[in-house]
Design an enzyme around this catalytic site. Structure first.
Site, short mmCIF file in Angstrom:
data_model
loop_
_atom_site.label_atom_id
_atom_site.label_comp_id
_atom_site.label_asym_id
_atom_site.label_seq_id
_atom_site.Cartn_x
_atom_site.Cartn_y
_atom_site.Cartn_z
N ASN A 92 -28.65 -44.03 22.00
CA ASN A 92 -28.18 -45.21 22.72
C ASN A 92 -29.29 -45.82 23.55
OD1 ASN A 92 -25.70 -44.54 21.64
ND2 ASN A 92 -24.95 -43.55 23.52
N ASP A 94 -28.40 -47.85 26.04
CA ASP A 94 -27.79 -48.14 27.35
C ASP A 94 -28.23 -47.08 28.37
OD1 ASP A 94 -24.83 -46.82 25.91
OD2 ASP A 94 -25.86 -45.88 27.60
N HIS A 109 -34.39 -43.96 20.59
CA HIS A 109 -34.44 -45.32 20.05
C HIS A 109 -34.75 -46.34 21.13
CE1 HIS A 109 -31.93 -44.07 16.29
NE2 HIS A 109 -33.20 -43.71 16.22
N CYS A 117 -44.85 -54.64 25.38
CA CYS A 117 -45.65 -55.85 25.18
C CYS A 117 -46.27 -55.82 23.78
CB CYS A 117 -46.76 -55.93 26.24
SG CYS A 117 -47.82 -57.37 26.00
N ASN A 201 -16.41 -36.06 17.79
CA ASN A 201 -16.41 -37.45 17.35
C ASN A 201 -14.97 -37.94 17.17
OD1 ASN A 201 -18.47 -39.48 16.66
ND2 ASN A 201 -17.40 -39.57 14.69
N LEU A 202 -14.78 -39.28 17.23
CA LEU A 202 -13.41 -39.79 17.11
C LEU A 202 -12.82 -39.43 15.76
CD1 LEU A 202 -11.43 -41.44 18.79
CD2 LEU A 202 -12.22 -43.50 17.62
N GLU A 203 -13.70 -39.50 14.72
CA GLU A 203 -13.22 -39.13 13.37
C GLU A 203 -14.40 -38.46 12.65
OE1 GLU A 203 -12.83 -43.12 13.08
OE2 GLU A 203 -14.99 -43.20 12.78
C1 BV8 Z 1 -37.65 -44.48 10.52
C2 BV8 Z 1 -31.81 -49.05 18.31
C3 BV8 Z 1 -39.71 -44.01 9.53
C4 BV8 Z 1 -31.72 -50.52 18.35
C5 BV8 Z 1 -31.16 -48.23 16.09
C6 BV8 Z 1 -32.72 -44.28 3.05
C7 BV8 Z 1 -32.42 -42.95 3.31
C8 BV8 Z 1 -32.71 -42.37 4.54
C9 BV8 Z 1 -33.31 -43.13 5.54
C10 BV8 Z 1 -33.59 -44.44 5.28
C11 BV8 Z 1 -33.32 -45.02 4.05
N1 BV8 Z 1 -33.71 -46.31 4.11
C12 BV8 Z 1 -34.24 -46.56 5.34
C13 BV8 Z 1 -34.19 -45.43 6.04
C14 BV8 Z 1 -34.66 -45.23 7.40
C15 BV8 Z 1 -33.70 -45.85 8.40
C16 BV8 Z 1 -32.27 -45.43 8.13
O1 BV8 Z 1 -31.87 -44.33 8.46
N2 BV8 Z 1 -31.50 -46.36 7.54
C17 BV8 Z 1 -30.10 -46.05 7.28
C18 BV8 Z 1 -29.27 -47.31 7.47
C19 BV8 Z 1 -29.99 -45.49 5.87
N3 BV8 Z 1 -34.13 -45.32 9.67
C20 BV8 Z 1 -35.13 -45.91 10.33
O2 BV8 Z 1 -35.68 -46.93 9.97
C21 BV8 Z 1 -35.62 -45.18 11.58
N4 BV8 Z 1 -37.06 -45.11 11.51
O3 BV8 Z 1 -37.07 -43.92 9.64
O4 BV8 Z 1 -38.99 -44.56 10.63
C22 BV8 Z 1 -41.11 -44.14 9.81
C23 BV8 Z 1 -41.94 -43.15 9.34
C24 BV8 Z 1 -43.28 -43.26 9.58
C25 BV8 Z 1 -43.77 -44.34 10.28
C26 BV8 Z 1 -42.93 -45.33 10.76
C27 BV8 Z 1 -41.59 -45.24 10.52
C28 BV8 Z 1 -35.29 -45.94 12.86
C29 BV8 Z 1 -33.82 -46.10 12.99
C30 BV8 Z 1 -33.50 -46.63 14.37
C31 BV8 Z 1 -32.81 -47.96 14.29
N5 BV8 Z 1 -32.38 -48.37 15.64
N6 BV8 Z 1 -30.82 -48.53 17.36
C32 BV8 Z 1 -30.39 -50.96 18.90
O5 BV8 Z 1 -29.65 -50.16 19.50
O6 BV8 Z 1 -30.11 -52.15 18.73
S1 BV8 Z 1 -29.96 -47.63 15.08
C33 BV8 Z 1 -28.43 -47.54 15.82
O7 BV8 Z 1 -27.46 -47.22 14.82
C34 BV8 Z 1 -28.26 -46.40 16.81
O8 BV8 Z 1 -29.40 -46.21 17.61
C35 BV8 Z 1 -27.95 -45.21 15.98
O9 BV8 Z 1 -29.12 -44.50 15.63
C36 BV8 Z 1 -27.43 -45.80 14.71
C37 BV8 Z 1 -26.05 -45.30 14.42
O10 BV8 Z 1 -25.24 -45.74 15.43
P1 BV8 Z 1 -24.21 -44.73 16.14
O11 BV8 Z 1 -24.75 -44.45 17.49
O12 BV8 Z 1 -23.89 -43.55 15.29
O13 BV8 Z 1 -22.97 -45.70 16.23
P2 BV8 Z 1 -21.95 -46.06 15.07
O14 BV8 Z 1 -21.23 -47.28 15.49
O15 BV8 Z 1 -22.63 -46.02 13.74
O16 BV8 Z 1 -20.94 -44.82 15.11
C38 BV8 Z 1 -20.21 -44.60 16.28
C39 BV8 Z 1 -19.45 -43.30 16.08
O17 BV8 Z 1 -18.73 -43.02 17.27
C40 BV8 Z 1 -18.44 -43.39 14.94
O18 BV8 Z 1 -18.55 -42.21 14.15
C41 BV8 Z 1 -17.09 -43.43 15.67
O19 BV8 Z 1 -16.09 -42.72 14.95
C42 BV8 Z 1 -17.40 -42.70 16.93
N7 BV8 Z 1 -16.59 -43.14 18.08
C43 BV8 Z 1 -16.11 -44.39 18.35
N8 BV8 Z 1 -15.41 -44.35 19.51
C44 BV8 Z 1 -15.47 -43.08 19.97
C45 BV8 Z 1 -16.21 -42.30 19.06
N9 BV8 Z 1 -16.43 -40.99 19.24
C46 BV8 Z 1 -15.91 -40.42 20.34
N10 BV8 Z 1 -15.18 -41.10 21.27
C47 BV8 Z 1 -14.93 -42.42 21.11
N11 BV8 Z 1 -14.21 -43.07 22.02
#
Ligand code: BV8
Length: 235
Positions: A92, A94, A109, A117, A201-203
């Site tokens: 996060n 935040d 992240h 900068c 987690n929620l689910e």
């Molecule tokens: C990198 C910051 C390499 C910005 C974020 C193919 C395969 C594998 C990997 C990749 C691929 N293609 C590309 C990649 C790499 C890519 C990636 O993983 N892509 C995915 C889509 C496949 N990753 C990257 O690019 C990362 N960097 O790999 O670098 C590299 C190597 C060498 C040199 C240079 C580079 C960087 C990824 C970071 C991106 N930035 N955030 C911003 O915040 O705006 S990502 C962002 O989404 C978050 O930070 C977090 O990481 C991600 C997932 O979000 P979550 O936090 O899980 O939230 P989400 O909504 O998805 O889920 C919420 C969960 O909470 C749900 O399960 C829900 O059920 C639950 N919930 C809801 N309410 C509640 C609850 N649980 C409990 N109580 C509740 N009340």
């Protein structure tokens, strides 16, 4: 939880959901309002900097209107009272962990309240807007960008995280969908190190099947309950 000495915790947007901060993948969540490619990639920023700066300004402003919830406070209590080692890693951007009382938070992240900068590479605390192109306090160029890790960019302090996972006894994942790497792979690192693995987690998340134990429900209930369990079995 007997014999637990070293805990690594990973949190995601779900831990802040009950504070009123949008998650990324729930209905109406952040990524439904904007395409990831447009607001969370360097290419999107190069294509339309105003859209991206405005997106993060809006999220930074929203922070002032929300409060930490019992899940954040429970992790701060654990940090204060758990006698072993605890590393809190959050995806996060935040500041609710800090405002909930956590002293050591590893923002892999980046953070909404930090600026990077693009000209001189300096990172600094920054709480105001960026759409009006404030000048970098170090090099005076109008080139501040959100200090957040976009897709394709390297998350922060990965060395430190992998080292902690390699010696952990327990890895707990809280409020994350397990959709984004490398964070989504931490559970496998922990298992390889012989650690216990727990998902709160929620689910079920995309990585649920990797966890030895999964509990489903709101973080505001599950996290205080789990923290109490850990402290009861330890003290
Ligand atoms: C990198 C910051 C390499 C910005 C974020 C193919 C395969 C594998 C990997 C990749 C691929 N293609 C590309 C990649 C790499 C890519 C990636 O993983 N892509 C995915 C889509 C496949 N990753 C990257 O690019 C990362 N960097 O790999 O670098 C590299 C190597 C060498 C040199 C240079 C580079 C960087 C990824 C970071 C991106 N930035 N955030 C911003 O915040 O705006 S990502 C962002 O989404 C978050 O930070 C977090 O990481 C991600 C997932 O979000 P979550 O936090 O899980 O939230 P989400 O909504 O998805 O889920 C919420 C969960 O909470 C749900 O399960 C829900 O059920 C639950 N919930 C809801 N309410 C509640 C609850 N649980 C409990 N109580 C509740 N009340």
């Amino acid at each position: 939880m007997a014999g637990i000495e070293r805990i690594v915790i990973l949190t995601g947007a779900g831990i802040s959901a009950e504070s009123g901060i949008d998650t990324f993948r729930s209905a109406g969540g952040l990524w439904e309002q904007h395409r990831v490619e447009d607001v969370a990639t360097p290419e999107g920023f190069a294509r339309n900097p105003d859209l991206v700066l405005g997106f993060y300004d809006m999220r930074r402003e929203a922070l002032a209107k929300v409060e930490p919830n019992p899940a954040h406070r429970a992790l701060a209590r654990l940090e204060a009272e758990f006698p072993g080692e605890l590393l809190l890693v959050t995806q996060n951007v935040d500041d609710l962990h800090e405002r909930g009382g956590s002293k050591q938070v590893l923002h892999m992240h980046g953070e909404l309240k930090s600026a990077l900068c693009s000209s001189c590479g300096v990172r600094m605390p920054h709480d105001g807007p960026m759409l009006d192109r404030p000048k970098c306090p170090t090099c005076a160029m109008p080139s501040l960008r959100p200090d957040v890790v976009w897709f394709g960019e390297m998350p922060y302090q990965m060395e430190r995280i992998y080292k902690a996972l390699a010696v952990s006894d327990l890895f707990v994942s809280i409020g994350t969908s397990g959709a984004v790497y490398p964070a989504a792979g931490f559970v496998q690192e922990a298992r390889a190190a012989g650690a216990e693995t727990l998902e709160l987690n929620l689910e079920p998340s995309e990585g649920s099947h990797f966890f030895a134990e999964s509990r489903h429900g709101p973080a505001g209930e599950l996290v205080p309950q789990w923290a109490e369990e850990v402290l009861q079995t330890r003290l």
